[in-house]
Scaffold this motif. Structure first.
Motif, short mmCIF file in Angstrom:
data_model
loop_
_atom_site.label_atom_id
_atom_site.label_comp_id
_atom_site.label_asym_id
_atom_site.label_seq_id
_atom_site.Cartn_x
_atom_site.Cartn_y
_atom_site.Cartn_z
N MET A 15 28.94 73.20 -36.01
CA MET A 15 29.89 73.43 -37.10
C MET A 15 31.29 72.95 -36.72
O MET A 15 31.97 72.26 -37.50
CB MET A 15 29.93 74.92 -37.46
N PHE A 16 31.74 73.30 -35.52
CA PHE A 16 33.07 72.88 -35.08
C PHE A 16 33.14 71.36 -34.90
O PHE A 16 34.18 70.75 -35.16
CB PHE A 16 33.44 73.58 -33.77
N SER A 17 32.04 70.76 -34.46
CA SER A 17 32.03 69.29 -34.33
C SER A 17 32.19 68.62 -35.68
O SER A 17 32.91 67.63 -35.82
CB SER A 17 30.73 68.84 -33.66
N ILE A 18 31.53 69.19 -36.71
CA ILE A 18 31.66 68.63 -38.05
C ILE A 18 33.07 68.83 -38.59
O ILE A 18 33.66 67.93 -39.20
CB ILE A 18 30.61 69.26 -38.99
N LEU A 19 33.64 70.02 -38.35
CA LEU A 19 34.97 70.33 -38.85
C LEU A 19 36.05 69.43 -38.26
O LEU A 19 37.09 69.19 -38.89
CB LEU A 19 35.31 71.80 -38.59
N VAL A 39 34.84 65.10 -39.25
CA VAL A 39 35.01 64.63 -40.63
C VAL A 39 36.46 64.28 -40.92
O VAL A 39 36.76 63.15 -41.36
CB VAL A 39 34.46 65.66 -41.63
N PRO A 40 37.43 65.20 -40.69
CA PRO A 40 38.83 64.79 -40.95
C PRO A 40 39.30 63.68 -40.04
O PRO A 40 40.10 62.84 -40.44
CB PRO A 40 39.63 66.09 -40.71
N CYS A 41 38.79 63.65 -38.80
CA CYS A 41 39.19 62.57 -37.89
C CYS A 41 38.72 61.22 -38.42
O CYS A 41 39.48 60.24 -38.39
CB CYS A 41 38.62 62.83 -36.50
N CYS A 42 37.48 61.15 -38.92
CA CYS A 42 36.98 59.89 -39.47
C CYS A 42 37.76 59.48 -40.71
O CYS A 42 38.05 58.29 -40.92
CB CYS A 42 35.49 60.02 -39.79
N VAL A 43 38.12 60.47 -41.53
CA VAL A 43 38.91 60.17 -42.74
C VAL A 43 40.27 59.60 -42.36
O VAL A 43 40.73 58.59 -42.92
CB VAL A 43 39.07 61.43 -43.60
N ALA A 89 41.43 58.16 -31.85
CA ALA A 89 40.04 57.83 -31.57
C ALA A 89 39.65 58.28 -30.16
O ALA A 89 38.55 58.82 -29.94
CB ALA A 89 39.82 56.32 -31.72
N GLN A 90 40.54 58.07 -29.18
CA GLN A 90 40.24 58.46 -27.81
C GLN A 90 40.17 59.98 -27.67
O GLN A 90 39.31 60.51 -26.94
CB GLN A 90 41.31 57.87 -26.88
N SER A 91 41.04 60.71 -28.37
CA SER A 91 41.01 62.17 -28.31
C SER A 91 39.73 62.72 -28.91
O SER A 91 39.14 63.66 -28.37
CB SER A 91 42.23 62.74 -29.06
N GLN A 92 39.28 62.13 -30.02
CA GLN A 92 38.03 62.58 -30.63
C GLN A 92 36.84 62.29 -29.73
O GLN A 92 35.90 63.08 -29.65
CB GLN A 92 37.85 61.91 -31.99
N LEU A 113 43.70 74.46 -32.77
CA LEU A 113 44.81 73.78 -32.11
C LEU A 113 44.58 72.28 -32.05
O LEU A 113 45.53 71.49 -32.20
CB LEU A 113 44.99 74.34 -30.69
N TYR A 114 43.34 71.88 -31.84
CA TYR A 114 43.04 70.45 -31.76
C TYR A 114 43.32 69.76 -33.10
O TYR A 114 43.91 68.67 -33.14
CB TYR A 114 41.57 70.26 -31.36
N VAL A 115 42.91 70.39 -34.19
CA VAL A 115 43.14 69.80 -35.51
C VAL A 115 44.63 69.76 -35.84
O VAL A 115 45.15 68.75 -36.34
CB VAL A 115 42.36 70.57 -36.59
N CYS A 116 45.35 70.85 -35.54
CA CYS A 116 46.76 70.95 -35.92
C CYS A 116 47.68 70.15 -35.00
O CYS A 116 48.70 69.61 -35.48
CB CYS A 116 47.20 72.42 -35.93
#
Length: 329
Positions: free
Chosen positions: A25-29, A32-36, A75-78, A275-278
Motif C-alpha cells: 500500500m505504501f509503495s503504491i501511495l 503513483v504520485p511520483c510517476c505523475v 527518480a533516484q530517490s524513488q 515525510l518522504y512524500v512531503c
C-alpha cells in the motif's frame, strides 16, 4: 499446548500479512504520485526545448537546468525508496554512487536558484545592461560553474570516504539499507557534509534575500518599470520558497532518525512515507507546476503537450463534419 502454538502461528502469519499489505500500500501511495510528477516534469523539460524562445532565453535555460536536476533527484530517490521497501541490500560502491548522485542533484537546485535570482536582479536594477550581461554564453558558463562546484564537492566526499578501508570482499555487502547515514562511516565525512550543506543554504538564502531587497529599493524609483519590478519581486519570493522546500529534504533523514527512537517500527514506517512524500516528492515537482501555471509564455505550450496524447486518442478523436452543400435556386 497445541492450541497455544497454533494461535501463536496465526498471530505471526497475520503480522507478516499486515506487514506485506502495508508495504504494498505504501509503495503504491508513493509510486503513483511520483510517476505523475515525473511525467509532468518530463513534459515540462520537453516544452522548454520545443520552442526557440525557450532555448534562447537565459531564464528558461536556467529553469531547464533546475528542472533537470530535480527530475533526476526525484527518480533516484524513488529508486532508493523502492529498494528499501523491497529490503534489498546493495554493496557499498553501488550505494555510494547513488548517494553521491543524490547529493549532486540536490545541491544543484539552490545554486541554480541563486543564478536565477541574480538574473532577475540585473533585469530590474540594470535594465539597459541586461542584454549584455545576461547572454546565452554567460548563462552556459554559470551553469557549468554550478555543476563544476558541486562536482568538486562530490570529489571531496569521495576522497574522505576513501579513508574507510575494507579488509575483505565480504565487507562490501551492506548490513543495512542504502542511505546517506549508512555511507557516512567516517565522522569527518559526516561533519563535512553538514558543514557544506549549512554553508550552501545560508549563502543561497542570503544572496536571494539581498537581491530581493535590491529589487525593492529600485522599484521605488519613478523611472523603473513597476510591472516588471512587481513580477521580479514575486519571482524572488518564489525562489525563497523553493530554497525552503529544498532545505526540507536535507532534514528528512535526521527527523526520521529522531522519530524512530521514540515510536515503534510500524508507526515509523508510516511517518517515513508521509515525510518522504512531503519533503522529497512534492518539492521536486512544485517548480514545474508553479512556473508552468504562472508563466504566460510556458502555460499554453505546456498545456498543449500535456493534453496532446489525450486529444490524439482514437477513442476521443473528433471526426470533422462534412460540409453541407447549399443549392442556390
Amino acid at each position: 499446548m497445541l492450541d497455544s502454538n497454533q494461535s501463536q502461528t496465526n498471530i505471526t502469519v497475520g503480522l507478516q500479512y499486515q506487514g506485506l499489505l502495508g508495504m504494498v500500500m505504501f509503495s503504491i501511495l508513493t509510486s503513483v504520485p511520483c510517476c505523475v510528477f515525473l511525467f509532468i516534469n518530463g513534459t515540462m523539460l520537453f516544452t522548454l526545448r520545443s520552442k526557440p524562445v525557450f532555448r534562447e532565453t537565459s531564464r528558461y535555460i536556467l529553469l531547464y537546468n533546475l528542472l533537470f536536476a530535480d527530475t533526476v533527484h526525484l527518480a533516484q530517490s524513488q529508486l532508493m525508496y523502492i529498494l528499501a521497501v523491497c529490503r534489498l541490500r546493495l554493496i557499498y560502491p553501488v550505494c555510494g554512487f547513488l548517494i553521491m548522485l543524490a547529493n549532486l542533484t540536490n545541491n544543484i537546485s539552490p545554486l541554480t536558484l541563486v543564478v536565477m535570482s541574480l538574473e532577475r536582479y540585473v533585469a530590474v536594477c540594470y535594465p539597459l545592461r541586461h542584454a549584455t550581461i545576461i547572454t546565452i554564453r554567460n548563462t552556459g558558463v554559470a551553469i557549468m560553474v554550478v555543476w563544476g562546484f558541486n562536482s568538486l564537492n562530490i570529489i571531496t566526499q569521495v576522497l574522505l570516504l576513501s579513508n574507510v578501508h575494507f579488509e575483505n570482499s565480504e565487507s562490501l555487502q551492506m548490513e543495512d539499507f542504502c542511505g546517506k547515514e549508512s555511507m557516512l562511516l567516517d565522522p569527518i565525512s559526516d561533519y563535512y557534509d553538514k558543514a557544506f550543506t549549512c554553508f550552501l543554504f545560508v549563502a543561497a538564502g542570503v544572496t536571494v534575500t539581498c537581491n530581493y531587497i535590491g529589487v525593492m529599493i529600485t522599484a521605488r524609483s519613478a523611472s523603473t518599470d513597476q510591472d516588471s519590478a512587481r513580477k521580479s519581486r514575486n519571482t524572488l519570493l518564489l525562489h525563497l520558497v523553493q530554497l525552503g522546500l529544498s532545505l526540507s529534504s536535507t532534514i528528512h533523514n535526521p527527523l526520521l532518525v529522531a522519530v524512530s527512537k521514540v515510536l515503534d517500527r510500524i508507526m515509523t514506517v508510516r511517518i517515513q512515507t508521509v515525510l518522504y512524500v512531503c519533503m522529497i516528492i512534492l518539492p521536486r515537482c512544485l517548480s514545474s507546476l508553479i512556473y508552468g501555471i504562472r508563466d504566460q509564455t510556458i502555460r499554453p505550450v505546456l498545456v498543449y503537450h500535456l493534453c496532446f496524447q489525450w486529444r490524439r486518442s482514437p477513442l476521443l478523436e473528433v471526426v470533422p463534419a462534412k460540409p453541407k452543400i447549399m443549392l442556390v435556386t
